[in-house]
Motif scaffolding. Structure first.
Motif, short mmCIF file in Angstrom:
data_model
loop_
_atom_site.label_atom_id
_atom_site.label_comp_id
_atom_site.label_asym_id
_atom_site.label_seq_id
_atom_site.Cartn_x
_atom_site.Cartn_y
_atom_site.Cartn_z
N GLN A 31 0.93 -1.42 -0.07
CA GLN A 31 -0.01 -0.08 0.01
C GLN A 31 0.77 1.19 0.03
O GLN A 31 0.47 2.19 0.36
N HIS A 49 -4.76 0.76 -9.96
CA HIS A 49 -3.26 1.27 -9.27
C HIS A 49 -2.73 0.19 -9.02
O HIS A 49 -3.05 -1.12 -8.82
N HIS A 54 -1.72 -0.81 -5.90
CA HIS A 54 -1.68 -1.56 -4.38
C HIS A 54 -2.43 -3.03 -4.76
O HIS A 54 -3.18 -3.32 -5.61
N HIS A 105 -5.95 -4.40 -4.91
CA HIS A 105 -6.82 -4.06 -6.21
C HIS A 105 -6.21 -4.90 -7.29
O HIS A 105 -6.85 -4.69 -8.22
N HIS A 151 -2.89 9.45 -2.51
CA HIS A 151 -2.98 8.13 -2.22
C HIS A 151 -2.04 7.18 -3.03
O HIS A 151 -1.61 6.00 -2.55
N ASP A 155 -10.59 3.98 -3.68
CA ASP A 155 -9.96 4.47 -2.43
C ASP A 155 -10.01 5.83 -2.31
O ASP A 155 -9.47 6.24 -0.93
#
Ligand SMILES: [Zn+2]
Length: 488
Positions: free
Chosen positions: A65, A337, A339, A342, A400, A419
């Motif tokens: 993350q 993205h 992370h 996801h 983020h 998010d």
């Protein structure tokens, strides 16, 4: 709590001789080692302890993350844990403020319930963890004192696991069980009786809890140093830890004045497929206690474009095809993205032969999630803007993450994002936003997009722009909005 089950420290004298003859007397080796631990941690002061308050100044990381995929930043986490062991009640308050999010929450036993208070929102709701050991097990497991207490409380679950050398010193291993956890294995220093380490094997991998710099408070021992590892990776470091014994007051176990019940949440527990317009469907599910996982499927003629890559993609795609009444192939999967949460569905998309459209910095994590390097002819790396039939894709940057594929569907003036705002509440009630909500609103304004609807990778709500805008406007960047002691 049943005090009679405690092993008293008086057994310590015979410990050495018993350990020489493992298995000679079933249980005696365990009893002797437990007695040694209890003695090290204060004897009766430990076993008759009624409560403990442990205050931590942690640094915490969230694997997968980070702002970029290159490394994961540490964020501050202040934690104030008050555990009433005599009555099996807890109050654990946490606070953090960092580049990505602010939070100030407290999980607390109130009568027969456990509730989760959100001080930023001024609300409470039933805690996801309904019982003492599920809710407060995480705090028990990071405290060598509470591990010693629990070991003494349930000696019938203990099993001697032999001797070993750890950090160059002789240790004895003993495993035992607390409810709702795989067995815990303690590394007990043979000389001091202190717990140097606890290990347990979980679905998240091997977890290691390391304790050092042992000291005491009110005659009860505790480690002032603590680190937590997930597999080989450091996850939590305690910058400082203090403890006090029998100081927890019953006033801790109630909901603070002015904190109100949270508005009703949208129930997403069942798989839903929502037809937003002709050829545009929004499908997904929010499992109880888990993260919502949603995908937009856009019919592009002879094929389908999907955006939103959480685990369970195949199930969402199947539900979508059934609702849409066709069997068109998934030709494009847009990766939001880098992370890793996801990317859980990317192996499904890869198995379906999809071409991936992805931010450049997500390719490495995408390959890992897909289980192989995606061949070049099925990989399209996003560069600022791309038009893919009925959808537009923009590479944006917010607090983020450095790079996110923001998908815009001009036919319904909708964006799909991950998010930055979830739209948790039913009806027209605005949910709490974050710094990401503000950043996304700014990014959308910079692109000059005409947006009526915001869709989220984490929730089923069809969020009107007015709600999203209100959430951004309502956001209070004050990291200590409730004025709680923990963040002052
Ligand atoms: Zn993310």
């Amino acid at each position: 709590m049943d005090n009679r089950k405690f092993i008293k420290a008086g057994l310590l004298a015979s410990a050495a001789s018993v350990m020489m003859s493992v298995n000679a007397y079933a249980g005696e080796t365990e009893d002797a080692l437990i007695a040694k631990v209890v003695d090290a941690y204060g004897g009766d002061s430990l076993t008759e302890m009624r409560s403990i308050r442990i205050q931590n100044n942690y640094k915490n990381s969230f694997p997968g993350q980070g702002y970029t995929p290159g490394y994961v930043e540490f964020t501050p986490l202040i934690q104030d844990a008050q555990i009433d062991v005599a009555n099996e009640r807890g109050s654990v308050e946490g606070w953090s403020a960092n580049w990505n999010f602010n939070f100030n929450t407290r999980t607390v036993s109130v009568d027969d319930d456990i509730v989760a208070i959100n001080y930023s929102a001024g609300t409470y709701q039933p805690a996801a963890a309904p019982d003492y050991y599920t809710a407060f097990g995480p705090v028990i497991r990071v405290s060598d004192t509470l591990l010693a207490y629990e070991l003494a409380k349930r000696p019938e679950t203990a099993e001697y696991q032999g001797a070993t050398t750890y950090v160059g010193q002789p240790h004895e291993l003993i495993s035992f069980e607390i409810p709702n956890s795989p067995p815990l294995t303690l590394y007990v220093n043979s000389e001091t009786g202190y717990i140097s380490k606890m290990a347990r094997a979980t679905g998240f991998g091997d977890l290691t809890y390391q304790f050092g710099n042992h000291t005491s408070a009110n005659g009860v021992g505790y480690a002032a140093d603590f680190e937590f590892f997930v597999g080989p990776d450091i996850n939590i470091i305690s910058m400082s830890r203090t403890a006090s014994v029998n100081s927890v007051r019953s006033t801790a176990f109630r909901i603070d004045r002015g904190i109100e019940a949270e508005p009703e949440r949208i129930d997403g527990s069942e798989m839903s497929v929502n037809e937003l317009a002709d050829g545009v469907h929004f499908a997904g599910q929010t499992p109880a206690g888990g993260a919502g996982a949603y995908t937009v499927f856009v019919d592009a003629g002879d094929h389908v474009i999907a955006v939103g890559g959480y685990g369970g993609l195949q199930a969402r795609y199947d539900a979508y095809k059934e609702a849409a009444g066709h069997d068109k192939p998934l030709r494009y999967q847009i990766v939001t993205h880098h992370h890793t949460d996801h990317l859980g569905g990317m192996a499904d998309a890869n198995a379906m032969g999809a071409t991936f459209v992805t931010p450049a910095n997500a390719v490495g994590n995408l390959n890992t999630a897909a289980g192989e390097d995606i061949p070049e002819d099925r990989l399209q790396v996003l560069d600022e803007k791309m038009t893919l039939g009925p959808v537009e894709i923009y590479d944006i940057s917010t607090n983020h993450m450095a790079s996110m594929a923001l998908v815009y569907i001009p036919s319904i003036k909708a964006v799909f994002q991950a998010d930055h705002y979830n739209g948790t509440y039913a009806g027209d009630v605005v949910s709490p936003g974050g710094s990401g909500t503000v950043a996304l609103k700014k990014a959308i304004a910079a692109l000059d997009l005409d947006v009526d609807t915001v869709l989220s990778a984490h929730g089923s709500k069809i969020i009107p722009w007015s709600e999203f805008e209100a959430a951004a406007t309502n956001y209070d960047p004050d990291p200590c909005p409730g004025g709680r002691a923990i963040c002052r």
